[in-house]
Design a protein around this motif. Structure first.
Motif, PDB file in Angstrom:
ATOM      1  N   UNK A  96       0.818  -1.217   0.000  1.00 22.87           N
ATOM      2  CA  UNK A  96       0.000   0.000   0.000  1.00 22.87           C
ATOM      3  C   UNK A  96       0.849   1.263   0.000  1.00 22.87           C
ATOM      4  N   UNK A  97       2.100   1.160   0.451  1.00 19.68           N
ATOM      5  CA  UNK A  97       2.979   2.331   0.467  1.00 19.68           C
ATOM      6  C   UNK A  97       3.297   2.839  -0.932  1.00 19.68           C
ATOM      7  N   UNK A  98       3.055   1.998  -1.947  1.00 15.47           N
ATOM      8  CA  UNK A  98       3.333   2.397  -3.322  1.00 15.47           C
ATOM      9  C   UNK A  98       2.169   3.178  -3.948  1.00 15.47           C
ATOM     10  N   UNK A  99       1.066   3.330  -3.189  1.00 15.86           N
ATOM     11  CA  UNK A  99      -0.101   4.063  -3.674  1.00 15.86           C
ATOM     12  C   UNK A  99      -0.312   5.316  -2.837  1.00 15.86           C
ATOM     13  N   UNK A 100      -0.839   6.369  -3.464  1.00 17.66           N
ATOM     14  CA  UNK A 100      -1.229   7.529  -2.672  1.00 17.66           C
ATOM     15  C   UNK A 100      -2.601   7.262  -2.047  1.00 17.66           C
ATOM     16  N   UNK A 101      -3.079   8.190  -1.246  1.00 17.30           N
ATOM     17  CA  UNK A 101      -4.319   7.942  -0.495  1.00 17.30           C
ATOM     18  C   UNK A 101      -5.508   7.691  -1.435  1.00 17.30           C
ATOM     19  N   UNK A 102      -5.598   8.465  -2.494  1.00 19.42           N
ATOM     20  CA  UNK A 102      -6.698   8.290  -3.441  1.00 19.42           C
ATOM     21  C   UNK A 102      -6.634   6.912  -4.106  1.00 19.42           C
ATOM     22  N   UNK A 103      -5.436   6.495  -4.482  1.00 18.62           N
ATOM     23  CA  UNK A 103      -5.262   5.187  -5.130  1.00 18.62           C
ATOM     24  C   UNK A 103      -5.573   4.051  -4.157  1.00 18.62           C
ATOM     25  N   UNK A 104      -5.259   4.258  -2.878  1.00 17.77           N
ATOM     26  CA  UNK A 104      -5.583   3.245  -1.880  1.00 17.77           C
ATOM     27  C   UNK A 104      -7.088   3.055  -1.766  1.00 17.77           C
ATOM     28  N   UNK A 105      -7.823   4.180  -1.725  1.00 15.15           N
ATOM     29  CA  UNK A 105      -9.282   4.095  -1.657  1.00 15.15           C
ATOM     30  C   UNK A 105      -9.841   3.374  -2.887  1.00 15.15           C
ATOM     31  N   UNK A 106      -9.291   3.652  -4.040  1.00 15.78           N
ATOM     32  CA  UNK A 106      -9.745   3.008  -5.272  1.00 15.78           C
ATOM     33  C   UNK A 106      -9.446   1.507  -5.248  1.00 15.78           C
ATOM     34  N   UNK A 107      -8.296   1.126  -4.676  1.00 19.17           N
ATOM     35  CA  UNK A 107      -7.935  -0.292  -4.600  1.00 19.17           C
ATOM     36  C   UNK A 107      -8.928  -1.063  -3.742  1.00 19.17           C
ATOM     37  N   UNK A 108      -9.313  -0.458  -2.614  1.00 17.04           N
ATOM     38  CA  UNK A 108     -10.309  -1.097  -1.741  1.00 17.04           C
ATOM     39  C   UNK A 108     -11.656  -1.165  -2.454  1.00 17.04           C
TER      40      UNK A 108
END
Length: 221
Positions: free
Chosen positions: A165-177
């Motif tokens: 998850x450290x490789x994603x920014x906050x927005x990308x993390x939300x999209x991944x979930x």
């Protein structure tokens, strides 16, 4: 920056740190009979499964991370809890989906994992490791189909851990979930226990929650 570790999380992490190697098996029938709850770690090769186990246990080489993904073709069991009265077993299942592994080996391990997830009686929970950058692959979805019926009845709990998850920014993390959630919603019933969390071995994101979840599975009281 991670949140300060709570007392409950510290207890859960201390419990996870007690993990030690028990045995290895190439076939299901080689696994020892057990009455302890078994928690299986599954994931595609390169999803960070071995790293997650080692980070959880705070041991560098508990789970073997082969330099050639897909080469580790055994189920490895680890005891967790007091040495004289362990609470649970962690089962590290082989990574799947690596292209360089010959077809016969892929099919054999696909069947072993399918049988394990569908039939292994002590199985209490499944931790599926998924690379947060890529989401669920067809093989991940197939694996969920294997264990899905047991998850739906509440017999087996499920936690999807989105790694790296450290490789994603906050927005990308939300999209991944958000990309994974609909499939998990499809497995949900009133009896099902299904969770999802973002995880990074590098900055310990999600580590407390992972330890708390597994500790709760092993000792629900």
């Amino acid at each position: 920056m991670t949140e300060p570790t709570s007392t409950a999380a510290r207890d859960a992490l201390a419990w996870a740190h007690s993990a030690r190697f028990l045995t290895t098996a190439a076939q299901l029938h080689q696994l020892p009979p057990s009455e302890l709850p078994e928690i299986a770690f599954v994931g595609r090769s390169n999803a960070g499964k071995s790293t997650a186990i080692n980070t959880l246990a705070q041991q560098r080489r508990l789970a073997f991370a082969s330099k050639t993904p897909g080469r580790t073709q055994h189920i490895n069991l680890f005891e967790v809890g007091p040495r004289d009265a362990p609470d649970a077993l962690l089962a590290d299942l082989p990574g799947y989906g690596y292209a360089a592994v010959e077809r016969a080996a892929k099919l054999r391990w696909q069947q072993v994992m399918a049988d394990y997830l569908a039939q292994r009686r002590p199985l209490h929970g499944v931790v599926m490791l998924v690379d947060s950058r890529h989401g669920l692959t067809p093989l991940d979805r197939q694996l969920l189909e294997f264990v899905g019926p047991r998850v739906a009845t509440g017999e087996v709990k499920l936690l999807v851990v989105l790694t790296k998850a450290d490789k994603l920014n906050r927005s990308e993390q939300h999209k991944a979930v958000a990309a994974v959630q609909p499939l998990l919603d499809g497995l949900a019933t009133e009896n099902a226990d299904i969770g999802i969390l973002l995880f990074s071995a590098l900055n310990r994101q999600g580590l407390d929650d992972l330890a708390l979840t597994l500790h709760g599975w092993a000792s629900p009281a």
